[in-house]
Design a protein around this motif. Structure first.
Motif, mmCIF file in Angstrom:
data_model
loop_
_atom_site.group_PDB
_atom_site.id
_atom_site.type_symbol
_atom_site.label_atom_id
_atom_site.label_comp_id
_atom_site.label_asym_id
_atom_site.label_seq_id
_atom_site.Cartn_x
_atom_site.Cartn_y
_atom_site.Cartn_z
ATOM 1 N N GLY A 199 38.809 71.685 28.216
ATOM 2 C CA GLY A 199 38.911 70.509 28.483
ATOM 3 C C GLY A 199 40.067 70.269 28.901
ATOM 4 N N ARG A 235 28.539 72.872 36.149
ATOM 5 C CA ARG A 235 28.452 73.243 34.936
ATOM 6 C C ARG A 235 27.099 72.554 33.630
ATOM 7 N NH1 ARG A 235 34.524 73.444 33.181
ATOM 8 N NH2 ARG A 235 35.140 75.480 34.393
ATOM 9 N N TYR A 236 27.484 71.344 33.059
ATOM 10 C CA TYR A 236 26.530 70.814 32.284
ATOM 11 C C TYR A 236 25.263 70.482 32.419
ATOM 12 C CZ TYR A 236 31.276 71.588 30.430
ATOM 13 O OH TYR A 236 32.533 72.384 30.674
ATOM 14 N N TYR A 290 39.641 68.462 24.822
ATOM 15 C CA TYR A 290 38.682 68.280 23.976
ATOM 16 C C TYR A 290 37.450 68.444 25.065
ATOM 17 C CZ TYR A 290 34.875 65.369 22.434
ATOM 18 O OH TYR A 290 32.932 64.472 22.209
ATOM 19 N N ARG A 291 36.696 69.210 23.945
ATOM 20 C CA ARG A 291 35.337 70.346 24.958
ATOM 21 C C ARG A 291 33.864 69.465 23.931
ATOM 22 N NH1 ARG A 291 38.012 74.985 25.727
ATOM 23 N NH2 ARG A 291 38.908 74.708 23.559
ATOM 24 N N VAL A 292 33.455 69.208 24.004
ATOM 25 C CA VAL A 292 32.122 68.488 22.906
ATOM 26 C C VAL A 292 31.681 69.707 22.668
ATOM 27 C CG1 VAL A 292 29.506 67.992 23.503
ATOM 28 C CG2 VAL A 292 31.217 67.281 25.205
ATOM 29 N N SER A 306 24.584 61.861 32.868
ATOM 30 C CA SER A 306 26.032 61.757 32.502
ATOM 31 C C SER A 306 26.207 60.806 33.595
ATOM 32 C CB SER A 306 27.020 62.383 31.404
ATOM 33 O OG SER A 306 26.863 63.720 31.592
ATOM 34 N N ASN A 325 31.852 70.002 36.566
ATOM 35 C CA ASN A 325 31.606 69.917 35.587
ATOM 36 C C ASN A 325 29.989 69.767 35.570
ATOM 37 O OD1 ASN A 325 34.536 69.882 34.467
ATOM 38 N ND2 ASN A 325 34.354 67.845 34.397
ATOM 39 N N ILE A 384 36.483 62.117 25.817
ATOM 40 C CA ILE A 384 36.282 62.716 26.829
ATOM 41 C C ILE A 384 37.307 62.973 27.673
ATOM 42 C CG2 ILE A 384 35.175 60.942 28.693
ATOM 43 C CD1 ILE A 384 33.312 64.380 28.448
ATOM 44 N N SER A 387 32.110 75.770 26.543
ATOM 45 C CA SER A 387 32.400 75.435 27.567
ATOM 46 C C SER A 387 33.416 76.430 27.987
ATOM 47 C CB SER A 387 33.435 73.915 27.031
ATOM 48 O OG SER A 387 34.272 73.991 27.984
ATOM 49 N N GLY A 411 36.220 76.337 30.945
ATOM 50 C CA GLY A 411 36.816 75.418 30.971
ATOM 51 C C GLY A 411 37.460 75.350 29.393
ATOM 52 N N LEU A 421 39.928 66.850 32.616
ATOM 53 C CA LEU A 421 39.405 65.471 33.153
ATOM 54 C C LEU A 421 40.351 64.445 32.852
ATOM 55 C CD1 LEU A 421 36.054 65.145 31.287
ATOM 56 C CD2 LEU A 421 36.628 64.895 33.926
ATOM 57 N N ASP A 451 24.306 62.696 37.016
ATOM 58 C CA ASP A 451 23.901 64.541 37.193
ATOM 59 C C ASP A 451 22.600 64.045 35.593
ATOM 60 O OD1 ASP A 451 25.028 65.445 34.104
ATOM 61 O OD2 ASP A 451 26.334 65.352 34.803
HETATM 62 P P1 ADP Z 1 36.429 71.512 30.762
HETATM 63 O O1 ADP Z 1 37.392 72.212 31.199
HETATM 64 O O2 ADP Z 1 36.563 72.326 29.691
HETATM 65 O O3 ADP Z 1 35.233 70.595 31.315
HETATM 66 P P2 ADP Z 1 36.400 69.477 30.971
HETATM 67 O O4 ADP Z 1 37.863 68.227 30.728
HETATM 68 O O5 ADP Z 1 36.636 68.562 32.618
HETATM 69 O O6 ADP Z 1 36.690 70.428 30.364
HETATM 70 O O7 ADP Z 1 36.065 68.180 30.255
HETATM 71 C C1 ADP Z 1 35.605 67.805 28.905
HETATM 72 C C2 ADP Z 1 34.578 68.066 28.447
HETATM 73 O O8 ADP Z 1 34.158 67.144 28.746
HETATM 74 C C3 ADP Z 1 34.140 69.625 28.295
HETATM 75 O O9 ADP Z 1 34.056 70.261 27.736
HETATM 76 C C4 ADP Z 1 32.257 69.027 28.111
HETATM 77 O O10 ADP Z 1 31.874 68.667 26.622
HETATM 78 C C5 ADP Z 1 32.300 67.515 28.873
HETATM 79 N N1 ADP Z 1 32.046 67.117 30.047
HETATM 80 C C6 ADP Z 1 32.854 66.941 31.297
HETATM 81 N N2 ADP Z 1 31.556 66.735 31.997
HETATM 82 C C7 ADP Z 1 30.766 66.832 31.736
HETATM 83 C C8 ADP Z 1 28.495 66.069 32.237
HETATM 84 N N3 ADP Z 1 28.880 66.260 33.947
HETATM 85 N N4 ADP Z 1 27.769 67.203 31.435
HETATM 86 C C9 ADP Z 1 28.289 66.251 29.988
HETATM 87 N N5 ADP Z 1 29.487 66.184 29.772
HETATM 88 C C10 ADP Z 1 30.220 66.699 30.095
#
Ligand code: ADP
Length: 378
Positions: free
Chosen positions: A339, A282-283, A325-327, A367, A279, A320, A332, A337, A342, A307
């Motif tokens: 969601g 990715r982010y 849930y995905r921002v 974060s 993650n 989160i 994503s 991803g 996590l 990060d």
């Molecule tokens: P995904 O498989 O979509 O990444 P996760 O459950 O791992 O699903 O994460 C859910 C959401 O949390 C992500 O879609 C993203 O929006 C947010 N997220 C996770 N990790 C980070 C991070 N390190 N920085 C910013 N946003 C994050």
């Protein structure tokens, strides 16, 4: 009687019969005692009269007549009193029985409606039963209804989310396949690779869903054992180091030597750390930095992945760990991803006696995700 319960078998019937028995026993006792005591008492009253008026009762017949009169009067008064007592006792027992059976009937009706799927139904508890057993029973049934309502809401949410998640890759696959069948799209390696990617996305989603349901039902077998934190970090980092370098992200590791061992399942702990690191990868746009710092906190060991990426708002932080849930949904999804990562990670961490915490100073501020695992005691 309603609900097919005979009057004798119903609670109110039992109450009435037992009260009636008590009343009858009471009346019988009343009469028996009266018969036993009245003559003696009467004679005790008569002696002073005879002493003051010696001629009043000169014959045995006269005294027996007076005694008979006295008993007759007493018995008629007692008979009327006994009838009145029975009627008032019956009325009282009916009132008492109703105070118990009316709420019980309401509870039966409401729980029947709840079991028929009307989860919003609730029992209204009368103030008189607020604290007694009936009130407690009503509160328990209401709590059960709340739990069922929440479970049902979650179930519908999951079905809605899964349907939504499956629709996009299926629609893409369908579109490409139709194009290929109509000859509008060439079966080029690029097109086939696209189809392969979408099919892979579907498979990953199904795998994630299966993993999620097993994790939430605590059905993932865990082999908990003492593990060196260094080993977990090494196993999680090894396959990813190249990807950080490729993306142009700096990777910093803080791994003190004197850390205590943790109690965890090695594969699952590495899976969680990998999830947090992927993650972060990715982010976090390049140029950026991802730091993995391990420290000893009271009875736990904390693995903190920080990060300099996109960051999260307070509102996003609150959701989160929720399923799906995905921002940024499209972004994503494009990154692969669903969601769920996590949510699974948090479930696994909790099953091992740990947890995942998240912090962020806001959008664009990066974060920080911290996995804590219980320390192994000697
Ligand atoms: P995904 O498989 O979509 O990444 P996760 O459950 O791992 O699903 O994460 C859910 C959401 O949390 C992500 O879609 C993203 O929006 C947010 N997220 C996770 N990790 C980070 C991070 N390190 N920085 C910013 N946003 C994050």
């Amino acid at each position: 009687m309603r609900w097919g319960i005979s009057f004798k078998a119903s609670l109110s019937g039992k109450f009435l019969l037992s009260y009636l028995l008590i009343v009858l026993v009471g009346v019988a006792t009343l009469l028996a005692v009266t018969f036993a005591l009245a003559p003696t008492l009467f004679q005790a009253q008569l002696v002073p009269i005879l002493q003051t008026h010696p001629g009043a009762l000169t014959t045995t017949e006269a005294s027996q007549r007076i005694l008979g009169d006295f008993l007759g009067t007493l018995l008629s008064a007692l008979a009327v009193a006994a009838i009145a007592a029975t009627v008032t006792s019956l009325a009282t027992s009916l009132f008492v029985a109703r105070r118990i059976t009316v709420p019980l009937r309401q509870m039966t009706q409401v729980s029947q409606r709840i079991s028929a799927g009307h989860y919003a139904e609730r029992i209204v508890v009368a103030p008189v039963h607020a604290t007694d057993e009936l009130g407690q029973l009503a509160s328990s049934i209401n709590a059960l209804a709340v739990a069922l309502e929440q479970t049902e809401r979650r179930r519908l949410e999951v079905i809605g989310n899964v349907t939504h998640e499956l629709r996009t890759p299926i629609a893409t696959l369908e579109g490409y396949l139709e194009g290929l069948l109509d000859g509008v799209i060439e079966p080029s390696p690029r097109t086939l690779a696209m189809l392969h990617t979408e099919a892979g996305r579907l498979r990953r989603l199904v795998d994630d869903l299966q993993e999620l349901s097993r994790a939430e039902a605590r059905q993932i077998p865990l082999s908990l054992q003492p593990l060196a934190p260094q080993r977990l970090v090494q196993n999680a980092l090894e396959p990813l180091e190249g990807q950080f370098a490729e993306k142009g992200l700096e990777l910093q590791i803080h791994l003190p030597e004197n850390l205590p061992p943790v109690i965890a399942d090695p594969a699952r702990a590495v899976q969680i750390l990998t999830n947090l690191l992927v993650n972060a990868l990715r982010y976090t746009p390049a140029p950026g930095k991802v730091e993995l710092a391990v420290s000893h906190e009271e009875d736990t060991v904390a693995f903190r992945v920080t990060d300099t990426g996109v960051g999260l708002t307070q509102e996003q932080l609150a959701h989160i760990f929720e399923r799906f849930y995905r921002v940024d949904k499209s972004r994503s999804r494009a990154l692969g991803g669903s969601g769920i990562g996590l949510t699974i990670a948090q479930s696994l961490a909790q099953a091992m006696g740990g947890e995942i915490r998240v912090e962020s100073a806001g959008l664009g501020q990066g974060s920080s995700f911290t996995l804590t695992l219980p320390q192994a005691h000697a």
